[in-house]
Design a protein around this motif. Sequence first.
Motif, PDB file in Angstrom:
ATOM      1  N   ALA A  80       0.819  -1.214   0.000  1.00 52.58           N
ATOM      2  CA  ALA A  80       0.000   0.000   0.000  1.00 52.58           C
ATOM      3  C   ALA A  80       0.849   1.260   0.000  1.00 52.58           C
ATOM      4  CB  ALA A  80      -0.937  -0.002   1.205  1.00 52.58           C
ATOM      5  N   SER A  81       1.984   1.244   0.686  1.00 55.61           N
ATOM      6  CA  SER A  81       2.845   2.432   0.690  1.00 55.61           C
ATOM      7  C   SER A  81       3.425   2.680  -0.702  1.00 55.61           C
ATOM      8  CB  SER A  81       3.958   2.289   1.732  1.00 55.61           C
ATOM      9  OG  SER A  81       4.800   1.186   1.452  1.00 55.61           O
ATOM     10  N   SER A  82       3.722   1.619  -1.435  1.00 51.91           N
ATOM     11  CA  SER A  82       4.175   1.780  -2.821  1.00 51.91           C
ATOM     12  C   SER A  82       3.069   2.374  -3.681  1.00 51.91           C
ATOM     13  CB  SER A  82       4.617   0.427  -3.394  1.00 51.91           C
ATOM     14  OG  SER A  82       5.754  -0.058  -2.728  1.00 51.91           O
ATOM     15  N   LEU A  83       1.838   1.899  -3.458  1.00 55.04           N
ATOM     16  CA  LEU A  83       0.698   2.435  -4.200  1.00 55.04           C
ATOM     17  C   LEU A  83       0.516   3.923  -3.918  1.00 55.04           C
ATOM     18  CD1 LEU A  83      -1.828   1.982  -5.981  1.00 55.04           C
ATOM     19  CD2 LEU A  83      -3.069   1.368  -3.868  1.00 55.04           C
ATOM     20  N   ALA A  84       0.670   4.315  -2.658  1.00 56.99           N
ATOM     21  CA  ALA A  84       0.529   5.735  -2.302  1.00 56.99           C
ATOM     22  C   ALA A  84       1.563   6.589  -3.031  1.00 56.99           C
ATOM     23  CB  ALA A  84       0.668   5.906  -0.790  1.00 56.99           C
ATOM     24  N   ARG A  85       2.795   6.110  -3.082  1.00 56.34           N
ATOM     25  CA  ARG A  85       3.846   6.881  -3.772  1.00 56.34           C
ATOM     26  C   ARG A  85       3.588   6.934  -5.281  1.00 56.34           C
ATOM     27  NH1 ARG A  85       7.132   4.031  -0.081  1.00 56.34           N
ATOM     28  NH2 ARG A  85       7.654   2.507  -1.698  1.00 56.34           N
ATOM     29  N   GLU A  86       3.237   5.777  -5.854  1.00 54.69           N
ATOM     30  CA  GLU A  86       3.050   5.695  -7.308  1.00 54.69           C
ATOM     31  C   GLU A  86       1.897   6.567  -7.794  1.00 54.69           C
ATOM     32  OE1 GLU A  86       2.480   1.567  -7.840  1.00 54.69           O
ATOM     33  OE2 GLU A  86       4.579   1.042  -7.407  1.00 54.69           O
ATOM     34  N   THR A  87       0.875   6.738  -6.967  1.00 52.21           N
ATOM     35  CA  THR A  87      -0.315   7.486  -7.381  1.00 52.21           C
ATOM     36  C   THR A  87      -0.326   8.918  -6.871  1.00 52.21           C
ATOM     37  OG1 THR A  87      -1.534   6.576  -5.482  1.00 52.21           O
ATOM     38  CG2 THR A  87      -1.740   5.411  -7.596  1.00 52.21           C
ATOM     39  N   GLY A  88       0.742   9.331  -6.163  1.00 56.47           N
ATOM     40  CA  GLY A  88       0.859  10.707  -5.702  1.00 56.47           C
ATOM     41  C   GLY A  88      -0.049  11.076  -4.550  1.00 56.47           C
ATOM     42  N   CYS A  89      -0.423  10.095  -3.716  1.00 57.75           N
ATOM     43  CA  CYS A  89      -1.257  10.410  -2.547  1.00 57.75           C
ATOM     44  C   CYS A  89      -0.435  11.180  -1.519  1.00 57.75           C
ATOM     45  CB  CYS A  89      -1.805   9.128  -1.925  1.00 57.75           C
ATOM     46  SG  CYS A  89      -2.978   8.254  -2.993  1.00 57.75           S
ATOM     47  N   ASP A  90      -1.044  12.207  -0.938  1.00 55.75           N
ATOM     48  CA  ASP A  90      -0.318  13.009   0.045  1.00 55.75           C
ATOM     49  C   ASP A  90      -0.898  12.913   1.450  1.00 55.75           C
ATOM     50  OD1 ASP A  90      -2.586  14.462  -0.534  1.00 55.75           O
ATOM     51  OD2 ASP A  90      -1.534  16.257  -1.233  1.00 55.75           O
ATOM     52  N   PHE A  91      -1.925  12.079   1.636  1.00 52.68           N
ATOM     53  CA  PHE A  91      -2.351  11.698   2.989  1.00 52.68           C
ATOM     54  C   PHE A  91      -3.068  10.360   2.929  1.00 52.68           C
ATOM     55  CE2 PHE A  91      -6.113  13.927   1.511  1.00 52.68           C
ATOM     56  CZ  PHE A  91      -7.198  13.512   2.270  1.00 52.68           C
ATOM     57  N   VAL A  92      -3.273   9.754   4.102  1.00 55.82           N
ATOM     58  CA  VAL A  92      -3.821   8.406   4.184  1.00 55.82           C
ATOM     59  C   VAL A  92      -5.039   8.419   5.094  1.00 55.82           C
ATOM     60  CG1 VAL A  92      -3.342   5.979   4.716  1.00 55.82           C
ATOM     61  CG2 VAL A  92      -1.482   7.459   3.924  1.00 55.82           C
ATOM     62  N   ILE A  93      -6.107   7.750   4.654  1.00 51.33           N
ATOM     63  CA  ILE A  93      -7.325   7.614   5.451  1.00 51.33           C
ATOM     64  C   ILE A  93      -7.499   6.146   5.824  1.00 51.33           C
ATOM     65  CG2 ILE A  93      -9.848   7.785   5.478  1.00 51.33           C
ATOM     66  CD1 ILE A  93      -9.630  10.096   3.517  1.00 51.33           C
ATOM     67  N   GLY A  94      -7.630   5.864   7.101  1.00 50.63           N
ATOM     68  CA  GLY A  94      -7.997   4.535   7.569  1.00 50.63           C
ATOM     69  C   GLY A  94      -9.494   4.503   7.796  1.00 50.63           C
ATOM     70  N   LEU A  95     -10.217   3.699   7.015  1.00 50.31           N
ATOM     71  CA  LEU A  95     -11.677   3.613   7.101  1.00 50.31           C
ATOM     72  C   LEU A  95     -12.061   2.204   7.498  1.00 50.31           C
ATOM     73  CD1 LEU A  95     -14.631   4.551   6.599  1.00 50.31           C
ATOM     74  CD2 LEU A  95     -14.264   4.012   4.172  1.00 50.31           C
ATOM     75  N   GLY A  96     -12.635   2.042   8.685  1.00 46.55           N
ATOM     76  CA  GLY A  96     -13.049   0.727   9.136  1.00 46.55           C
ATOM     77  C   GLY A  96     -12.714   0.523  10.593  1.00 46.55           C
ATOM     78  N   GLY A  97     -12.320  -0.703  10.926  1.00 46.99           N
ATOM     79  CA  GLY A  97     -11.962  -1.024  12.296  1.00 46.99           C
ATOM     80  C   GLY A  97     -10.498  -0.731  12.584  1.00 46.99           C
ATOM     81  N   GLY A  98     -10.031  -1.265  13.716  1.00 44.84           N
ATOM     82  CA  GLY A  98      -8.665  -0.997  14.138  1.00 44.84           C
ATOM     83  C   GLY A  98      -7.630  -1.447  13.137  1.00 44.84           C
ATOM     84  N   SER A  99      -7.886  -2.552  12.428  1.00 46.50           N
ATOM     85  CA  SER A  99      -6.892  -3.049  11.475  1.00 46.50           C
ATOM     86  C   SER A  99      -6.685  -2.060  10.332  1.00 46.50           C
ATOM     87  CB  SER A  99      -7.318  -4.417  10.934  1.00 46.50           C
ATOM     88  OG  SER A  99      -8.590  -4.355  10.325  1.00 46.50           O
ATOM     89  N   SER A 100      -7.758  -1.458   9.840  1.00 41.12           N
ATOM     90  CA  SER A 100      -7.626  -0.475   8.757  1.00 41.12           C
ATOM     91  C   SER A 100      -6.922   0.791   9.237  1.00 41.12           C
ATOM     92  CB  SER A 100      -9.002  -0.111   8.192  1.00 41.12           C
ATOM     93  OG  SER A 100      -9.610  -1.224   7.587  1.00 41.12           O
ATOM     94  N   MET A 101      -7.280   1.250  10.428  1.00 41.28           N
ATOM     95  CA  MET A 101      -6.666   2.475  10.941  1.00 41.28           C
ATOM     96  C   MET A 101      -5.211   2.247  11.328  1.00 41.28           C
ATOM     97  SD  MET A 101      -9.823   4.239  13.048  1.00 41.28           S
ATOM     98  CE  MET A 101     -10.261   2.760  13.992  1.00 41.28           C
ATOM     99  N   ASP A 102      -4.908   1.108  11.956  1.00 44.67           N
ATOM    100  CA  ASP A 102      -3.513   0.788  12.264  1.00 44.67           C
ATOM    101  C   ASP A 102      -2.695   0.706  10.982  1.00 44.67           C
ATOM    102  OD1 ASP A 102      -4.228   0.630  14.908  1.00 44.67           O
ATOM    103  OD2 ASP A 102      -3.458  -1.379  15.233  1.00 44.67           O
ATOM    104  N   SER A 103      -3.255   0.022   9.980  1.00 45.06           N
ATOM    105  CA  SER A 103      -2.543  -0.106   8.705  1.00 45.06           C
ATOM    106  C   SER A 103      -2.288   1.267   8.097  1.00 45.06           C
ATOM    107  CB  SER A 103      -3.350  -0.965   7.734  1.00 45.06           C
ATOM    108  OG  SER A 103      -3.463  -2.293   8.202  1.00 45.06           O
ATOM    109  N   ALA A 104      -3.281   2.159   8.170  1.00 43.15           N
ATOM    110  CA  ALA A 104      -3.115   3.500   7.608  1.00 43.15           C
ATOM    111  C   ALA A 104      -1.929   4.216   8.249  1.00 43.15           C
ATOM    112  CB  ALA A 104      -4.396   4.307   7.803  1.00 43.15           C
ATOM    113  N   LYS A 105      -1.766   4.066   9.553  1.00 45.85           N
ATOM    114  CA  LYS A 105      -0.647   4.711  10.239  1.00 45.85           C
ATOM    115  C   LYS A 105       0.693   4.152   9.740  1.00 45.85           C
ATOM    116  CE  LYS A 105      -3.228   5.576  14.528  1.00 45.85           C
ATOM    117  NZ  LYS A 105      -3.322   5.296  15.973  1.00 45.85           N
TER     118      LYS A 105
END
Length: 386
Positions: A80-105
């Motif tokens: 996912a971090s590679s995807l964020a860099r490749e697509t030019g994302c400049d922030f991350v949203i964790g949507l869901g339970g703890g696993s999604s939010m932990d992963s976002a961090k």
Amino acid sequence: MYQPFQFFMPAQIFFGAGSLDNLGSAPLPGTKALIVIGGSSVKRLGYLDRVQALLKKQGVESVVFDKVQPNPVVEHVMEASSLARETGCDFVIGLGGGSSMDSAKSIAVMAANPGTYWDYIQGGSGKGLPIPCKPLPIVCITTTAGTGTEADPWTVITKEDTQEKIGFGFKGTFPTMSIVDPELMLSVPPKLTAYQGFDALFHAVEGYMATIASPMGDMFALQAIEYIAKYLPRAVNNGDDLEARAYVALANTYSGFVETISCCTSEHSIEHALSAFHPSLPHGAGLIMISWAYHEAYAPSCPERYARVAAAMGQEASVDGFLNGLNSLKEACGVDKLKMSEFGITPDLFDEYAKTAFSTMGNLFELDRCKLTPADVVSILEKSYS
């Protein structure tokens, strides 16, 4: 004697029914978001579509990463971090339970830094390297009430090849914004509601029992415990009870504050070892199964604190009052019959679980008032096993 403390919690928190709508007007930390989700529920229930529409209202583009597992893994953090860099994302949203939010961090860390995630982990086989670059900003939108990660810097990720599940966090992994909307929690099934609610309970109880507990954290902990004891059975038995959902959600956020000010004790180290070996084990279920034996062993170190927790739960102010209240809450939530054997946990690995608990998250044992040994951990597991 009171304990000195620091309280740094920079997230702007929007709490309450309908608060998701704030995503369409509140200042956002970027112009293109990587939305991190797991499973299918946030898609099926329309939450992902709502989030993307609200972002679009502010002119913010979004990319979705949807592979997060209930026990998130390093492989997906790196992908996912590679995807964020490749697509030019400049922030991350964790949507869901703890696993999604932990992963976002964790993804936010690696989208801005070189190497692999485990380079920066302290404990176990982690290299503990300093993090050179500031993570991408993080937004947490929670659809469950269990981890409190919307209100703390912590993230827990598993390295599958070595069976290590380790917590990590620092100032850069605090969310910049968190949305806690209990309307998003109405569809959580009863069993998962219970697992998540007990996770929040133990965050508060452990934070209250840790050696670094302070008056500031104690205030949030006792209120969270009171709300969970009163409202969790209602939320489990009637998922449409919005008042109960709201109070459990508030307790969960308070527990996140507790984790920011104080810390978990070794109960979490033990459970993380179990779910590192058995990824299908829900974290809350693991905590529930070891909780009675764990707190029976821990209670002699601070009986007066357990008495206060028991009183917050509406029980007689004593250690027995707490243990009885714990069992009563399990029964009221329908999780008193959980069996370790049903999750693949076997007694022949008890020594290995104990060893892993100390090698991966041994720092939490240092925060215990009761100094447990590996033999004590094995004894707790033996008493919990069925």
